[in-house]
Design an enzyme around this catalytic site. Structure first.
Site, mmCIF file in Angstrom:
data_model
loop_
_atom_site.group_PDB
_atom_site.id
_atom_site.type_symbol
_atom_site.label_atom_id
_atom_site.label_comp_id
_atom_site.label_asym_id
_atom_site.label_seq_id
_atom_site.Cartn_x
_atom_site.Cartn_y
_atom_site.Cartn_z
ATOM 1 N NE ARG B 282 -3.918 -2.146 2.117
ATOM 2 C CZ ARG B 282 -4.723 -2.523 2.915
ATOM 3 N NH1 ARG B 282 -4.569 -2.172 4.295
ATOM 4 N NH2 ARG B 282 -5.735 -3.473 2.682
ATOM 5 C CG HIS B 347 -6.724 2.002 5.660
ATOM 6 N ND1 HIS B 347 -7.932 2.092 5.500
ATOM 7 C CD2 HIS B 347 -6.247 0.964 5.595
ATOM 8 C CE1 HIS B 347 -8.318 0.757 5.402
ATOM 9 N NE2 HIS B 347 -7.479 -0.191 5.585
ATOM 10 N NE ARG B 382 -3.226 -3.026 8.431
ATOM 11 C CZ ARG B 382 -4.252 -2.996 7.626
ATOM 12 N NH1 ARG B 382 -4.519 -4.373 6.844
ATOM 13 N NH2 ARG B 382 -5.076 -2.364 7.279
#
Lengths: 245, 566
Positions: B282, B347, B382
């Site tokens: 991401r 996020h 992550r």
């Protein structure tokens, strides 16, 4: 635009004259008022993306999630299939009336007490009662079985169907559409024994048999869940069983 | 606003999302009298919004036949840019299949493959299809199952109870003080051990995918109680959030094959990640989108397009019904016919309360798990599908530990703390001053502008200055509402206090780390610097309440540290 909002525990309304921004939702509007005009305004919220089920309100008589309802939808002429509920105050001309969702005790402003809704839900024992031996890995479940359950697991327990249901309003002890749909979802689950006894907990006058199929539940559901279909199927299964089919 | 009622439980869990409920179920099954305090009804917790899936090396997909926990661990560690602790990652990945099967056995409805097994889809940063899912409503389905399990066990729920402070005495957590939002009364809770599972801090930022309730509560409670926070500079920006409202558009969309396209119609990801393309981790995808936009190749409103159309209507309806609904409800378009305008948005917090793999915080009787904790398994970035897994694997372990490591109650200490807290909140009510709203807006803007996807020293120093100013102004903040029943302006004022504290911790940690790693990207220090910074950042409040920074080594051992590359 005049926004008339229910205040306190009942009967009182405050008017706010707000210049609504383009694309504003009901939830945006409530935050605008709380943050800029009246910090004492109370309403529920969480995900603001129609996933958590927190923000059900009655807006111009429409039971809706505040987060996914643009103001423009409320001032447009009614669409086919929309469910309007009785309102307790005048809707200001060209403006918006916001009230708490019906058939739950009001705590303050737009906040209701969910306990009666969840109490009925809990009574139907909404938890998987797996039959047989637990497999080492996953249970094997077919696409079709999974899809059939999904129709009902999509429910977010927002209680909009409860508020729109004439039977909830009239029949003491009725579990409401969401709880019955949840019960049916467990009956469908191939991981359970498939025993029709799962349905018998609501096999009474104020349970499955109380529904009159207004289908308001399906019409107001923000997730497309059809409790009316679950209720119809449960009734047929129970009837077939009684007739020894 | 006082109420002297004192509640007592063996194990108190603060937070009713996946991590909290899993911990509560475990403590209860071990025999503890267990309670969950949640500021919302548990089903309204942010876990419900998780979409794409949960990782476990099951090898169900034909493309993943020889998948195993080591491969999952390698992908996780590589994605973390080697900042994750490898012993904790081993636990995460070894226990993943068991955690997923357990929820399946408890009733979660998952999507299935043609054999009736759990279907698995590709996800960013993963070598093979390893992500189990329930269409694009995985969090919703898991949370409903865990709530059903928790409720059927006789766990005591205190819904809409907002924890305002922890009670710590002799370096031991004795319980907490909580506001019953419905009545407006404060209550003391005495416990033998207390688990924080309050989720992330998304609301410190503008443009966040998070629920509006994600206000750093647990991190701030622990920080104020003397616990350390770890790796707070690592803030995940999800590449694809709906332009404007920043509602999440699942990575599952790219997992199913969606393209990212700029205003010239080019699929640009190959420029930035030649092999992984849209399925790079991401941090890389988010930066690539921002670079396209900065180069003038974005669309109006500062976004690019996520194009699903080539997947066909059937696949979109079957695999991605939730994001189709989101696009229709919140952007007024059908992704079967039109691309979705997306932009990166805050996020997830890789950082959090510094804990051991059993959730120990260093304060006796105080544990933390889920997004509010940093174990760490996510390091500098992550991977998608690993946060749901984190909540289940470590929720179970921490629930077990909280039961085993309980200590004596100290109710009088909690009572005394309750009296102090009543006085503090009464003052917030009686004073007149600036309300939370303008300070909150300023904080969110500062964090997005100064501690966003691209960072540099000058900008961050300026941001830190603004945060300090806001902190001073907050000292004069007032509730400005006389109504104590369901008083959201009180809750939101207290939440703002928590958020300002944590925003400061993010800022100081980000300034300390003079390198770029994963989500922490500094234009003035664009390279990764393992010699100086392959280590965890720790921040804690010293006695004078002034934050101090130290560091701790990363636990390696499974895989050697390597260069980046996707």
């Amino acid at each position: 635009m005049i926004i008339r909002i229910h205040r306190g525990k009942g009967g009182k309304y405050d008017d706010f004259d707000i210049e609504a921004a383009e694309g504003m939702t009901v939830l945006d509007l409530l935050f605008y008022i709380q943050e800029n005009v009246d910090p004492s305004l109370a309403f529920r919220y969480s995900c603001r993306g129609a996933a958590c089920g927190s923000c059900a309100v009655l807006a111009n008589g429409l039971p809706v999630l505040a987060c996914k309802t643009p103001l423009s939808k409320l001032t447009k002429p009614a669409e086919n299939g929309q469910v309007f509920l009785p309102v307790s105050a005048e809707i200001p001309g060209g403006g918006i009336l916001l009230e708490p969702a019906p058939y739950l005790p009001v705590i303050r402003d737009l906040v209701v007490d969910w306990e009666p809704f969840f109490e009925k839900y809990r009574k139907l024992e909404p938890v998987l009662k797996a039959g047989g031996e637990t497999p080492e890995k996953e249970y094997i479940v077919g696409h079709d079985e999974s899809r059939e359950m999904e129709k009902y697991t999509n429910c977010i327990l927002c209680a909009l169907c409860w508020s729109a249901c004439p039977i909830v309003a009239g029949v003491e002890g009725y579990p409401g559409p969401a709880a019955l749909a949840k019960l049916f979802r467990f009956y469908l689950d191939p991981r359970e024994s498939g025993d029709i006894d799962r349905l018998s907990i609501a096999d009474n006058e104020s349970g499955w048999w109380a529904c009159d199929f207004y289908t308001n539940c399906k019409k107001v559901c923000p997730k497309g869940v059809p409790p009316n279909v679950a209720i119809g199927r449960a009734r047929k299964l129970l009837k077939d069983k009684e007739e020894g089919k | 606003m006082g109420n002297k009622d004192l509640y007592r439980h063996d194990v108190i869990v603060v937070g009713g999302g996946l991590a909290g409920l899993r911990a509560a179920v475990e403590a209860c099954d071990r025999g503890a009298d267990t309670a969950v305090l949640s500021k919302v009804y548990p089903l309204r917790s942010h876990s419900v919004a998780a979409q794409g899936g949960i990782n476990a090396a099951l090898g169900n997909s034909p493309a993943a036949k020889d998948d195993n926990w080591e491969k999952h661990a390698f992908d996780t560690i590589k994605g973390s840019v080697y900042l994750a602790d490898q012993d904790a990652v081993e636990i995460l990945c070894r226990e993943a299949p068991g955690a997923v099967f357990e929820l399946e056995h408890w009733g979660t409805v998952f999507s299935r493959d043609d054999h009736g097994r759990l279907a698995q889809r590709p996800f960013g940063g993963a070598d093979v299809p390893r992500t189990c899912y329930a269409a694009d409503r995985t969090g919703h389905n898991l949370l409903n199952t865990l709530f059903e399990q928790a409720a059927s066990r006789g766990i005591r729920f205190y819904n809409e109870f907002f924890v305002t402070s922890l009670v710590v005495d002799e370096e031991t957590c004795r319980g907490c003080i909580a506001l019953d939002i419905l009545s407006g009364n404060l209550h003391g809770f005495s416990s033998k051990s207390l688990v924080l599972a309050t989720g992330g801090y998304g609301m410190i930022y503008d443009h966040s995918t998070n629920s509006l309730i994600n206000t750093a509560d647990g991190m701030a409670l622990a920080y104020s109680a003397g616990a350390k926070l770890k790796d707070m500079e690592f803030v995940q920006f999800h590449p694809t959030t709906l332009s404007g409202s920043n509602i999440l558009i699942s990575e599952g969309a790219r997992g199913e094959g969606a393209y990212l396209v700029n205003s010239e119609g080019d699929r640009f990801m190959a420029k930035y990640a030649p092999q992984a393309e849209e399925l790079a981790p991401r941090d890389i995808v988010a930066r690539s989108i921002m670079k396209e936009i900065q180069a003038g190749l974005g669309f109006d409103g500062g976004c690019v397009h996520l194009d699903l159309r080539h997947l066909g209507a059937e696949k979109i309806r079957e695999r991605l019904p939730g994001i189709r609904q989101i696009a229709m409800d919140f952007a007024d378009l059908d992704p079967v016919e039109q691309p979705i305008p997306v932009q990166p948005g805050q996020h997830y917090s890789m950082g959090g309360i510094d804990v051991s793999p059993d959730g120990e915080t260093g304060i006796r009787g105080l544990f933390a798990v889920g997004e509010c904790a940093c174990i760490s398994v996510h390091g500098a970035n992550r991977l998608g599908g690993n946060s749901l897994l984190d909540t289940l694997v470590f929720g179970r372990r921490v629930g077990d530990k909280a039961f085993n490591e309980s200590h004596d109650e100290a109710a009088p200490v909690v009572e005394a703390a309750l009296n102090r807290e009543i006085k503090r909140l009464d003052e917030l009510f009686s004073s007149r001053g600036e309300s939370f709203a303008s300070l909150m807006r300023e904080m969110k803007k500062t964090m997005f502008e100064s501690f966003g996807i691209f960072r540099d020293e000058n900008n961050m120093q300026e941001g830190l200055g603004s945060l300090n100013e806001l902190g001073k102004k907050f000292e004069g903040a007032a509730v400005n509402s006389a109504r104590k029943i369901f008083c959201q302006s009180l809750v939101r004022t207290l939440e703002l206090g928590f958020m300002l504290d944590i925003a400061g911790a993010v800022a100081l940690s980000a300034l300390w780390r003079k390198e770029s790693r994963g989500s922490h990207y500094r234009t003035d220090w664009p390279d990764r610097d393992d010699d100086r910074y392959l280590k965890h950042t720790l921040i804690s409040k010293t006695d004078g309440q002034k934050p101090a920074i130290e560091y701790s080594p990363v636990k390696l051992g499974l895989f050697p540290v390597k260069e980046d590359g996707y």
